[in-house]
Write an enzyme that holds these catalytic residues in place. Structure first.
Site, PDB file in Angstrom:
ATOM      1  N   GLY A  46       0.842  -1.193   0.000  1.00  0.00           N
ATOM      2  CA  GLY A  46       0.000   0.000   0.000  1.00  0.00           C
ATOM      3  C   GLY A  46       0.874   1.239   0.000  1.00  0.00           C
ATOM      4  O   GLY A  46       2.057   1.172   0.353  1.00  0.00           O
ATOM      5  N   GLN A  51       2.963   9.858   1.750  1.00  0.00           N
ATOM      6  CA  GLN A  51       4.318   9.286   1.804  1.00  0.00           C
ATOM      7  C   GLN A  51       5.212   9.759   0.664  1.00  0.00           C
ATOM      8  O   GLN A  51       6.430   9.639   0.755  1.00  0.00           O
ATOM      9  CB  GLN A  51       4.241   7.756   1.797  1.00  0.00           C
ATOM     10  CG  GLN A  51       3.643   7.177   3.073  1.00  0.00           C
ATOM     11  CD  GLN A  51       3.484   5.681   2.976  1.00  0.00           C
ATOM     12  OE1 GLN A  51       2.531   5.197   2.380  1.00  0.00           O
ATOM     13  NE2 GLN A  51       4.428   4.937   3.518  1.00  0.00           N
ATOM     14  N   CYS A  91       6.039  -0.366   7.533  1.00  0.00           N
ATOM     15  CA  CYS A  91       5.718   0.837   6.754  1.00  0.00           C
ATOM     16  C   CYS A  91       6.926   1.212   5.910  1.00  0.00           C
ATOM     17  O   CYS A  91       8.061   1.202   6.403  1.00  0.00           O
ATOM     18  CB  CYS A  91       5.363   1.981   7.700  1.00  0.00           C
ATOM     19  SG  CYS A  91       4.914   3.498   6.843  1.00  0.00           S
ATOM     20  N   LEU A  92       6.661   1.575   4.664  1.00  0.00           N
ATOM     21  CA  LEU A  92       7.758   1.974   3.774  1.00  0.00           C
ATOM     22  C   LEU A  92       8.445   3.249   4.277  1.00  0.00           C
ATOM     23  O   LEU A  92       9.590   3.511   3.914  1.00  0.00           O
ATOM     24  CB  LEU A  92       7.229   2.184   2.352  1.00  0.00           C
ATOM     25  CG  LEU A  92       6.704   0.907   1.671  1.00  0.00           C
ATOM     26  CD1 LEU A  92       6.033   1.261   0.348  1.00  0.00           C
ATOM     27  CD2 LEU A  92       7.846  -0.092   1.460  1.00  0.00           C
ATOM     28  N   HIS A 133      -4.206   1.495   7.994  1.00  0.00           N
ATOM     29  CA  HIS A 133      -2.823   2.015   8.011  1.00  0.00           C
ATOM     30  C   HIS A 133      -2.688   3.188   7.027  1.00  0.00           C
ATOM     31  O   HIS A 133      -2.113   4.230   7.362  1.00  0.00           O
ATOM     32  CB  HIS A 133      -1.875   0.856   7.653  1.00  0.00           C
ATOM     33  CG  HIS A 133      -0.438   1.216   7.517  1.00  0.00           C
ATOM     34  ND1 HIS A 133       0.528   0.757   8.389  1.00  0.00           N
ATOM     35  CD2 HIS A 133       0.228   1.980   6.601  1.00  0.00           C
ATOM     36  CE1 HIS A 133       1.702   1.224   8.016  1.00  0.00           C
ATOM     37  NE2 HIS A 133       1.557   1.970   6.934  1.00  0.00           N
ATOM     38  N   GLU A 134      -3.242   3.016   5.824  1.00  0.00           N
ATOM     39  CA  GLU A 134      -3.125   4.070   4.800  1.00  0.00           C
ATOM     40  C   GLU A 134      -3.981   5.281   5.157  1.00  0.00           C
ATOM     41  O   GLU A 134      -3.576   6.421   4.925  1.00  0.00           O
ATOM     42  CB  GLU A 134      -3.527   3.548   3.420  1.00  0.00           C
ATOM     43  CG  GLU A 134      -2.767   2.323   2.912  1.00  0.00           C
ATOM     44  CD  GLU A 134      -1.271   2.442   2.995  1.00  0.00           C
ATOM     45  OE1 GLU A 134      -0.750   3.572   3.094  1.00  0.00           O
ATOM     46  OE2 GLU A 134      -0.606   1.395   2.974  1.00  0.00           O
ATOM     47  N   HIS A 137      -2.183   7.496   7.430  1.00  0.00           N
ATOM     48  CA  HIS A 137      -1.209   8.369   6.746  1.00  0.00           C
ATOM     49  C   HIS A 137      -1.883   9.652   6.268  1.00  0.00           C
ATOM     50  O   HIS A 137      -1.307  10.738   6.377  1.00  0.00           O
ATOM     51  CB  HIS A 137      -0.594   7.658   5.535  1.00  0.00           C
ATOM     52  CG  HIS A 137       0.555   6.752   5.851  1.00  0.00           C
ATOM     53  ND1 HIS A 137       1.698   7.171   6.493  1.00  0.00           N
ATOM     54  CD2 HIS A 137       0.749   5.435   5.575  1.00  0.00           C
ATOM     55  CE1 HIS A 137       2.548   6.155   6.605  1.00  0.00           C
ATOM     56  NE2 HIS A 137       1.989   5.083   6.064  1.00  0.00           N
TER      57      HIS A 137
HETATM   58  O1  GNR Z   1       4.056  -2.630   2.571  1.00  0.00           O
HETATM   59  C1  GNR Z   1       3.419  -2.494   3.620  1.00  0.00           C
HETATM   60  N1  GNR Z   1       3.130  -3.584   4.358  1.00  0.00           N
HETATM   61  C2  GNR Z   1       2.280  -3.577   5.442  1.00  0.00           C
HETATM   62  C3  GNR Z   1       2.249  -4.695   6.251  1.00  0.00           C
HETATM   63  C4  GNR Z   1       1.409  -4.757   7.342  1.00  0.00           C
HETATM   64  C5  GNR Z   1       0.576  -3.692   7.608  1.00  0.00           C
HETATM   65  C6  GNR Z   1       0.588  -2.568   6.807  1.00  0.00           C
HETATM   66  C7  GNR Z   1       1.427  -2.512   5.724  1.00  0.00           C
HETATM   67  S1  GNR Z   1       1.410  -1.113   4.709  1.00  0.00           S
HETATM   68  C8  GNR Z   1       3.049  -1.138   4.077  1.00  0.00           C
HETATM   69  C9  GNR Z   1       3.241  -0.084   3.026  1.00  0.00           C
HETATM   70  C10 GNR Z   1       3.063   1.290   3.631  1.00  0.00           C
HETATM   71  O2  GNR Z   1       3.889   1.825   4.325  1.00  0.00           O
HETATM   72  N2  GNR Z   1       1.945   1.885   3.429  1.00  0.00           N
HETATM   73  O3  GNR Z   1       1.694   3.072   3.986  1.00  0.00           O
HETATM   74 NI    NI Z   2       2.873   3.157   5.788  1.00  0.00          NI
END
Ligand code: GNR
Ligand code: NI
Length: 167
Positions: A46, A51, A91-92, A133-134, A137
């Site tokens: 995601g 980001q 998270c990236l 999660h997104e 952000h």
């Molecule tokens: O790549 C991602 N893997 C992930 C794994 C578990 C819960 C959430 C994520 S999101 C993350 C990519 C990211 O940072 N999205 O904002």
């Molecule tokens: Ni993230």
């Protein structure tokens, strides 16, 4: 083809609140294409526009192994949530850090697709985790903010050390 640089925690720009997309245009679709390429290349499941330092309410997501199930959410709204579940997240913008976070188990989200048409999706499992999660952000929140202050301090120290060693 354009890969966009991903902001790294604790960059203050990760805390900006994203604005509503007022019209889904070709420019929006170009950004979505670049965001998808960036997400697949990372690789991640995601990516929120926040980001890549674009503060608009746009998310791309693909939890499939084959990278053939891209989901795009513009102006997403959580219209229902139920249950509770704890799952490991990464998270990236916080590379190499994986921690458990408590989230709703099931969510229903309403959003616009890349043609600007509304749709509703109910998700559970990893997709539900990723949606929450997104959406965090877009509100300027990074998943580590769900952890204790002690853990957040340790994570910032670890990231600093990691970056020192890669320079
Ligand atoms: O790549 C991602 N893997 C992930 C794994 C578990 C819960 C959430 C994520 S999101 C993350 C990519 C990211 O940072 N999205 O904002
Ligand atoms: Ni993230």
């Amino acid at each position: 083809m354009a890969l966009l640089p991903i902001l790294q925690y604790p960059d203050p720009r990760l805390h900006k609140v994203a604005k509503l997309v007022v019209a889904v245009t070709d420019e929006t679709r170009r950004l979505i294409r670049d965001m998808s390429e960036t997400m697949y290349a990372a690789p991640g499941i995601g990516l929120a526009a926040t980001q890549v330092d674009v503060h608009e309410r746009i998310i791309v997501m693909d939890i499939s192994e084959a990278h053939n199930d891209l989901k795009v959410f513009i102006n997403p709204e959580l219209i229902e949530q139920s249950g509770e579940e704890e799952g490991e997240e990464g998270c990236l913008s916080v590379p190499g850090i994986y921690e458990k976070v408590r989230r709703a188990e099931r969510v229903t989200v309403r959003a616009l697709n890349e043609s600007g048409e509304p749709f509703t999706l109910t998700a559970d499992g990893l997709l539900a985790v990723c949606i929450q999660h997104e959406m965090d952000h877009l509100e300027g929140h990074v998943f580590v903010e769900h952890l204790s202050h002690l853990k957040q301090t340790r994570i910032r120290a670890k990231l600093k050390k990691q970056r020192r060693e890669t320079l």
